[in-house]
Scaffold this motif. Structure first.
Motif, PDB file in Angstrom:
ATOM      1  N   PRO A  15       7.177 -37.138 -28.261  1.00  0.00           N
ATOM      2  CA  PRO A  15       7.250 -38.521 -28.598  1.00  0.00           C
ATOM      3  C   PRO A  15       6.119 -39.253 -27.381  1.00  0.00           C
ATOM      4  CG  PRO A  15       9.169 -38.051 -27.393  1.00  0.00           C
ATOM      5  CD  PRO A  15       8.381 -36.664 -27.479  1.00  0.00           C
ATOM      6  N   GLN A  22       5.180 -39.848 -22.046  1.00  0.00           N
ATOM      7  CA  GLN A  22       6.238 -39.282 -22.860  1.00  0.00           C
ATOM      8  C   GLN A  22       7.447 -40.241 -23.140  1.00  0.00           C
ATOM      9  OE1 GLN A  22       7.232 -35.105 -21.802  1.00  0.00           O
ATOM     10  NE2 GLN A  22       8.854 -35.049 -23.377  1.00  0.00           N
ATOM     11  N   HIS A  39       7.655 -31.244 -31.273  1.00  0.00           N
ATOM     12  CA  HIS A  39       6.729 -32.737 -31.120  1.00  0.00           C
ATOM     13  C   HIS A  39       7.077 -33.152 -29.618  1.00  0.00           C
ATOM     14  CE1 HIS A  39       6.618 -32.147 -35.490  1.00  0.00           C
ATOM     15  NE2 HIS A  39       5.598 -32.890 -35.362  1.00  0.00           N
ATOM     16  N   PHE A  50      17.565 -25.559 -32.689  1.00  0.00           N
ATOM     17  CA  PHE A  50      16.171 -26.341 -33.270  1.00  0.00           C
ATOM     18  C   PHE A  50      15.485 -24.832 -33.681  1.00  0.00           C
ATOM     19  CE2 PHE A  50      12.235 -28.517 -32.985  1.00  0.00           C
ATOM     20  CZ  PHE A  50      12.692 -29.530 -33.766  1.00  0.00           C
ATOM     21  N   GLY A  70      12.051 -33.893 -22.751  1.00  0.00           N
ATOM     22  CA  GLY A  70      12.381 -33.367 -24.132  1.00  0.00           C
ATOM     23  C   GLY A  70      13.343 -32.172 -24.076  1.00  0.00           C
ATOM     24  N   VAL A  71      14.547 -32.030 -24.765  1.00  0.00           N
ATOM     25  CA  VAL A  71      15.411 -30.818 -24.692  1.00  0.00           C
ATOM     26  C   VAL A  71      15.282 -30.436 -26.052  1.00  0.00           C
ATOM     27  CG1 VAL A  71      17.804 -30.014 -24.258  1.00  0.00           C
ATOM     28  CG2 VAL A  71      16.811 -31.967 -22.943  1.00  0.00           C
ATOM     29  N   ASN A 131      10.645 -39.931 -23.933  1.00  0.00           N
ATOM     30  CA  ASN A 131      11.923 -39.540 -23.683  1.00  0.00           C
ATOM     31  C   ASN A 131      11.954 -38.904 -22.326  1.00  0.00           C
ATOM     32  OD1 ASN A 131      10.511 -37.236 -24.440  1.00  0.00           O
ATOM     33  ND2 ASN A 131      12.277 -36.441 -25.835  1.00  0.00           N
ATOM     34  N   ASP A 150      17.021 -27.763 -28.462  1.00  0.00           N
ATOM     35  CA  ASP A 150      18.522 -27.224 -28.357  1.00  0.00           C
ATOM     36  C   ASP A 150      17.967 -25.885 -28.930  1.00  0.00           C
ATOM     37  OD1 ASP A 150      19.920 -29.320 -27.905  1.00  0.00           O
ATOM     38  OD2 ASP A 150      18.771 -30.212 -29.674  1.00  0.00           O
TER      39      ASP A 150
END
Ligand SMILES: O=c1ccn([C@H]2C[C@H](O)[C@@H](COP(=O)(O)OP(=O)(O)OP(=O)(O)O)O2)c(=O)[nH]1
Length: 145
Positions: free
Chosen positions: A96, A75, A94, A86, A80-81, A77, A83
């Motif tokens: 990455p 992964q 998703h 979102f 993943g955060v 990043n 928010d």
């Protein structure tokens, strides 16, 4: 304490998310598309869900420990955060992903996991010339063993 997460599934074959009490309170995320990747390839992989988090929370998305062993993926990043903002119908979560070898991932394979966390308190920066504390040192200054 119990909180509700509103969830919209975008793919009908996708199995519903499941909170399993007792083993771990992290919730596994399933892939929502058929994926074939070559070694060195990067792509955003859809988890097929949009969520409305409870007020005051964010979601942390990490890989499952077995994701690299099973699929040869990282992964990019690291974490993943998601928010609270979102939360639109088309805000689809998703991951990455970088493939370290040729790999195939199928719909409903579990590659990620998440938990929700309360936001940090609001912070303000106070600029100073000196912090007036002892330096601790880092990056191994306490020794190797
Ligand atoms: O692994 C991730 C990380 C983020 N997101 C979504 C949810 C998050 O709320 C949004 C923005 O994430 P972030 O702020 O980390 O990304 P950015 O690169 O700073 O993009 P932006 O400019 O949209 O803030 O992207 C994901 O779906 N998966």
């Amino acid at each position: 304490m119990e909180e509700k997460i509103k969830i919209k599934y975008h793919v009908k074959e996708l199995e519903k998310l499941c909170y399993i009490d007792g083993k771990s309170d992290w919730i596994d995320l399933r892939v929502a598309e058929e994926v074939k990747m070559k070694a060195g390839e990067f792509r955003l992989i859809s988890m097929g869900i949009s969520v409305e988090l409870p007020k005051g929370y964010e979601m942390w998305v990490l890989p499952r420990s077995s994701a690299f062993k099973n699929f040869g993926i990282l992964q990019t990043n690291a974490m993943g955060v998601i928010d609270e903002s979102f939360c639109g119908d088309d805000d689809i979560i998703h991951m990455p992903i970088l493939a370290m070898r040729d790999t195939e991932i199928h719909v409903n394979d579990r590659i990620g996991q998440f938990r929700i966390m309360p936001h940090q308190p609001e912070v303000h920066f106070v600029e100073v010339e000196h912090l007036n504390n002892m330096n601790r040192g880092g990056f191994g200054t306490t020794g190797k063993a």
